[in-house]
Write a protein that holds these residues in place. Structure first.
Motif, PDB file in Angstrom:
ATOM      1  N   HIS A  34      14.677  12.414  -4.743  1.00  8.87           N
ATOM      2  CA  HIS A  34      13.815  11.884  -3.664  1.00  8.87           C
ATOM      3  C   HIS A  34      12.641  12.802  -3.301  1.00  8.87           C
ATOM      4  O   HIS A  34      11.906  12.525  -2.362  1.00  8.87           O
ATOM      5  N   GLU A  35      12.453  13.874  -4.049  1.00  7.72           N
ATOM      6  CA  GLU A  35      11.306  14.748  -3.810  1.00  7.72           C
ATOM      7  C   GLU A  35      10.038  14.062  -4.313  1.00  7.72           C
ATOM      8  O   GLU A  35      10.006  13.500  -5.404  1.00  7.72           O
ATOM      9  N   THR A  36       8.969  14.106  -3.508  1.00  4.37           N
ATOM     10  CA  THR A  36       7.701  13.492  -3.897  1.00  4.37           C
ATOM     11  C   THR A  36       6.994  14.356  -4.929  1.00  4.37           C
ATOM     12  O   THR A  36       6.770  15.551  -4.710  1.00  4.37           O
ATOM     13  N   VAL A  37       6.643  13.758  -6.061  1.00  6.50           N
ATOM     14  CA  VAL A  37       5.974  14.481  -7.147  1.00  6.50           C
ATOM     15  C   VAL A  37       4.466  14.303  -7.055  1.00  6.50           C
ATOM     16  O   VAL A  37       3.704  15.256  -7.193  1.00  6.50           O
ATOM     17  N   VAL A  38       4.022  13.068  -6.825  1.00 13.29           N
ATOM     18  CA  VAL A  38       2.591  12.762  -6.756  1.00 13.29           C
ATOM     19  C   VAL A  38       2.355  11.711  -5.688  1.00 13.29           C
ATOM     20  O   VAL A  38       3.180  10.805  -5.508  1.00 13.29           O
ATOM     21  N   VAL A  39       1.238  11.823  -4.995  1.00 19.54           N
ATOM     22  CA  VAL A  39       0.797  10.785  -4.060  1.00 19.54           C
ATOM     23  C   VAL A  39      -0.492  10.194  -4.611  1.00 19.54           C
ATOM     24  O   VAL A  39      -1.450  10.926  -4.903  1.00 19.54           O
ATOM     25  N   GLY A  40      -0.525   8.877  -4.771  1.00 15.71           N
ATOM     26  CA  GLY A  40      -1.687   8.216  -5.348  1.00 15.71           C
ATOM     27  C   GLY A  40      -2.863   8.145  -4.393  1.00 15.71           C
ATOM     28  O   GLY A  40      -2.711   8.297  -3.170  1.00 15.71           O
ATOM     29  N   GLU A  41      -4.031   7.893  -4.961  1.00 15.89           N
ATOM     30  CA  GLU A  41      -5.239   7.707  -4.161  1.00 15.89           C
ATOM     31  C   GLU A  41      -5.141   6.409  -3.354  1.00 15.89           C
ATOM     32  O   GLU A  41      -4.532   5.431  -3.801  1.00 15.89           O
ATOM     33  N   GLN A  42      -5.732   6.385  -2.174  1.00 13.18           N
ATOM     34  CA  GLN A  42      -5.710   5.179  -1.348  1.00 13.18           C
ATOM     35  C   GLN A  42      -6.724   4.169  -1.879  1.00 13.18           C
ATOM     36  O   GLN A  42      -7.865   4.511  -2.200  1.00 13.18           O
ATOM     37  N   LEU A  43      -6.274   2.905  -1.962  1.00  8.28           N
ATOM     38  CA  LEU A  43      -7.097   1.832  -2.502  1.00  8.28           C
ATOM     39  C   LEU A  43      -7.049   0.629  -1.556  1.00  8.28           C
ATOM     40  O   LEU A  43      -6.050   0.412  -0.876  1.00  8.28           O
ATOM     41  N   THR A  44      -8.107  -0.142  -1.539  1.00 10.47           N
ATOM     42  CA  THR A  44      -8.170  -1.262  -0.590  1.00 10.47           C
ATOM     43  C   THR A  44      -7.423  -2.491  -1.102  1.00 10.47           C
ATOM     44  O   THR A  44      -7.057  -3.359  -0.332  1.00 10.47           O
ATOM     45  N   ASN A  45      -7.200  -2.577  -2.404  1.00 10.21           N
ATOM     46  CA  ASN A  45      -6.605  -3.774  -2.995  1.00 10.21           C
ATOM     47  C   ASN A  45      -5.202  -3.476  -3.517  1.00 10.21           C
ATOM     48  O   ASN A  45      -4.986  -2.498  -4.225  1.00 10.21           O
ATOM     49  N   TYR A  46      -4.251  -4.341  -3.174  1.00 13.80           N
ATOM     50  CA  TYR A  46      -2.854  -4.172  -3.597  1.00 13.80           C
ATOM     51  C   TYR A  46      -2.727  -4.144  -5.117  1.00 13.80           C
ATOM     52  O   TYR A  46      -2.017  -3.305  -5.685  1.00 13.80           O
ATOM     53  N   ASN A  47      -3.398  -5.060  -5.796  1.00 17.30           N
ATOM     54  CA  ASN A  47      -3.297  -5.124  -7.256  1.00 17.30           C
ATOM     55  C   ASN A  47      -3.891  -3.889  -7.925  1.00 17.30           C
ATOM     56  O   ASN A  47      -3.478  -3.516  -9.025  1.00 17.30           O
ATOM     57  N   ASP A  48      -4.859  -3.251  -7.266  1.00 17.68           N
ATOM     58  CA  ASP A  48      -5.428  -2.015  -7.814  1.00 17.68           C
ATOM     59  C   ASP A  48      -4.379  -0.905  -7.839  1.00 17.68           C
ATOM     60  O   ASP A  48      -4.384  -0.054  -8.741  1.00 17.68           O
TER      61      ASP A  48
END
Length: 390
Positions: A23-37
């Motif tokens: 459960h350790e976080t490895v990477v946090v993705g960039e914030q995007l406005t579109n769910y499908n993105d």
């Protein structure tokens, strides 16, 4: 196995986090406005995570190391936490290489739904199965498709000529091989025997053994992605081979192509229809005591049936069947109820085509082979021939 979680920030943007099994976080993705993105970013992250040139080491303004995961075009897909040392940074990079691949599970934390998971080994397959919700009031069944594009239809409905001549195929087999059917009993048992000899029927094979389903999804080989479909069928809705509803649907196969069952009628008018009367007569050939009062819902249902365990193949495969009724006319099969499906468009277990041979080798080490699934001597002989050839 890693886990990509799709989340939503307080400002309304979407992003993902990749978590290790602890459960350790490895990477946090960039914030995007579109769910499908975000879903697209996860696919790109799966591809980039195993490539050293896509994991870029950086130093923060405070001097602490971290890394960015980048796409093919160099765009940042996600970033790690700030590490206290170069050694901990390397452990983080090792984690993304190990847990960020296409074997990872993708979970939509917002809606609780999961999207397709690509399976490349028995281990990841079992992990995916274990992640499915359990229900003490239901039985879990599995079915392996060699092609992920296959629909949940019995073999009869895969060719228009077969469904058009269902009654002819039925009668011809019994006429030509009478000794094989003298003691078959109910019509459903005849369908099972027809299925055994690869004749098209309105039965769809399922199994309670997930490894058997995995074998069938891989055994035909090829590079096409396969699929394992998982069913959750309430125990109270499972029928036995001699059930009245099973007899009702099974005997539809004895009726000619032009048979119609009128929709939208009350039960009295429905039972006055000529084709319904003909169906009742067919049922009464095997069940003279059958009351001539048919519920329209029964004809249009899909029923899970437990067969008689008089067939070594069924025993070895932990087999059962889905028996398909019709939607008003013989050319239109009933649909599997959505509540029976534990996997769906939102969460599919896809078997990677390129890994089929490897998976079959892993299954063989677990005792799942052609000779154990098909215990008849010709299949055992075929397995041995293939097993020991140069």
């Amino acid at each position: 196995m890693g886990r990509y979680e799709i989340k939503k920030s307080s400002n309304g943007n979407y992003y993902y986090t990749l978590k290790a099994p602890n459960h350790e976080t490895v990477v946090v993705g960039e914030q995007l406005t579109n769910y499908n993105d975000v879903k697209s970013a996860i696919k790109q992250s799966m591809s980039s995570s195993s490539r050293a040139d896509k994991i870029i080491k950086r130093l923060s303004s405070s001097g602490k190391p971290y890394f960015n995961l980048v796409a093919e075009n160099g765009a940042i897909l996600g970033s790690s936490q700030l590490y206290s040392s170069d050694a901990s940074l390397e452990r983080g990079i090792e984690s993304i290489r190990k847990y960020g691949t296409s074997d990872a599970l993708v979970v939509d934390v917002l809606g609780g739904s999961r999207v397709a998971q690509k399976i490349g080994s028995v281990r990841t397959y079992i992990t995916a199965i274990e992640s499915l919700p359990q229900d003490s009031g239901a039985v879990i069944f599995f079915r392996g498709h060699g092609d992920a594009s296959y629909k949940l239809l019995p073999s009869l409905y895969r060719n228009s000529g077969w469904i058009r001549n269902e009654h002819v195929i039925f009668q011809e087999l019994v006429l030509r091989c009478p000794s094989d059917f003298q003691l078959s009993g109910p019509t459903f048992n005849t369908l099972v025997k027809m299925q055994h000899y690869a004749l098209p029927t309105r039965l769809l094979d399922i199994t309670t053994n997930p490894l058997i389903a995995l074998y069938f999804s891989c055994v035909d080989g090829g590079s096409t992605d396969a699929e394992v479909v998982v069913f959750k069928i309430p125990k109270k809705e499972i029928r036995y081979y001699d059930s009245d509803r099973v007899s009702l649907i099974s005997n539809i196969g004895r009726l000619p192509q032009h048979t119609r069952f009128p929709l939208g009628l009350n039960q009295n008018d429905f039972n006055s229809d000529d084709d319904v009367i003909k169906l009742v007569r067919e049922i009464q050939r095997e069940k003279p005591y059958f009351v001539a009062r048919v519920n329209p819902i029964d004809i249009s249902s899909v029923v899970c049936v437990k067969p008689v365990l008089d067939n070594p193949r069924i025993i070895k495969q932990d087999g059962a069947f889905l028996l398909f009724g019709v939607d008003g006319e013989k050319s239109k099969p009933s649909a599997v109820p959505e509540e029976y499906l534990l996997t769906s468009d939102e969460f599919r277990i896809i078997i990677r085509g390129g890994d089929k041979i490897k998976i079959l080798e892993q299954l063989e080490s677990l005792g799942i082979t052609r000779s154990t699934i098909y215990p008849e001597i010709e299949h055992v002989a075929g397995y041995l021939k293939d097993r020991y050839k140069d």
